[in-house]
Scaffold this motif. Structure first.
Motif, mmCIF file in Angstrom:
data_model
loop_
_atom_site.group_PDB
_atom_site.id
_atom_site.type_symbol
_atom_site.label_atom_id
_atom_site.label_comp_id
_atom_site.label_asym_id
_atom_site.label_seq_id
_atom_site.Cartn_x
_atom_site.Cartn_y
_atom_site.Cartn_z
ATOM 1 N N SER A 285 8.884 19.208 -4.751
ATOM 2 C CA SER A 285 8.243 20.505 -4.562
ATOM 3 C C SER A 285 8.870 21.258 -3.386
ATOM 4 C CB SER A 285 6.749 20.308 -4.329
ATOM 5 O OG SER A 285 6.142 21.519 -3.991
ATOM 6 N N LEU A 286 9.091 20.544 -2.279
ATOM 7 C CA LEU A 286 9.737 21.167 -1.118
ATOM 8 C C LEU A 286 11.146 21.631 -1.461
ATOM 9 C CD1 LEU A 286 8.632 18.851 1.822
ATOM 10 C CD2 LEU A 286 8.065 21.257 1.515
ATOM 11 N N GLY B 94 0.815 -1.218 0.000
ATOM 12 C CA GLY B 94 0.000 0.000 0.000
ATOM 13 C C GLY B 94 0.841 1.255 0.000
ATOM 14 N N GLU B 95 1.976 1.217 0.654
ATOM 15 C CA GLU B 95 2.836 2.389 0.718
ATOM 16 C C GLU B 95 3.637 2.582 -0.557
ATOM 17 O OE1 GLU B 95 5.191 2.177 4.237
ATOM 18 O OE2 GLU B 95 3.541 2.732 5.533
ATOM 19 N N ARG B 96 3.872 1.517 -1.318
ATOM 20 C CA ARG B 96 4.639 1.641 -2.557
ATOM 21 C C ARG B 96 3.924 2.554 -3.544
ATOM 22 N NH1 ARG B 96 5.656 -4.301 -2.378
ATOM 23 N NH2 ARG B 96 7.572 -4.458 -1.186
ATOM 24 N N ARG C 107 4.972 10.970 -2.767
ATOM 25 C CA ARG C 107 5.937 11.452 -1.793
ATOM 26 C C ARG C 107 7.139 12.067 -2.505
ATOM 27 N NH1 ARG C 107 7.462 6.916 1.864
ATOM 28 N NH2 ARG C 107 5.277 6.502 1.598
ATOM 29 N N ASN C 108 7.590 11.432 -3.591
ATOM 30 C CA ASN C 108 8.713 11.966 -4.357
ATOM 31 C C ASN C 108 8.373 13.328 -4.948
ATOM 32 O OD1 ASN C 108 10.333 9.789 -3.817
ATOM 33 N ND2 ASN C 108 9.887 8.725 -5.729
#
Length: 142
Positions: free
Chosen positions: A127-128, A113-115, A121-122
């Motif tokens: 963006s950050l 699920g996190e994959r 997230r990338n």
């Protein structure tokens, strides 16, 4: 007088480590007694005090004085409103850094699920990073 009429072109901040209150007064177009008052009203404004209780402002302090000046004189905030706006700005900056400070152990276990969240997230990290790089461009070079 409308806030747009109060907008003044302020001089560039010299590349110095410390500024006396008179220098900050000229750089920010604010009288020294107003700076001393703002020190009492805004906890973010803390110049270094040395011999004889003389105030020495650093680059960050000068930028903070300019931000306070803009909020009060150009944007029309009250002192209380400007204080809240500065506090909100600090809270949002701290909130944007929270994902970067998550413990490494929590990120070490990745299930199926996190994959699927990894690309999102990338993109958030990119963006950050872009935001941080644009902030770095605003800072004076050393």
């Amino acid at each position: 007088m409308r806030p747009a009429e109060l907008k003044v072109e302020l001089p560039e901040i010299p590349r110095k480590r410390y500024f006396a209150i008179g220098e900050v007064s000229e750089l920010c177009d604010v009288k020294p007694h107003v700076l001393r008052y703002w020190e009492q009203e805004f906890p973010q404004l803390k110049p270094v005090k040395r011999r004889g209780n003389r105030r020495y402002y650093q680059q960050d302090d000068v930028l903070m004085v300019r931000r306070i000046r803009s909020l009060l004189y150009e944007q029309g905030f009250t002192i209380g409103g400007a204080r809240l706006r500065l506090k909100e700005g600090q809270a949002s900056a701290a909130a944007s850094l929270r994902p970067l400070t998550a413990p490494a152990a929590a990120n070490s276990v990745v299930d199926a699920g996190e994959r699927s969240a990894a690309p999102r997230r990338n993109s958030e990290i990119k963006s950050l990073r872009a935001d941080l790089e644009s902030l770095l461009k605003l800072l004076p070079e050393r």
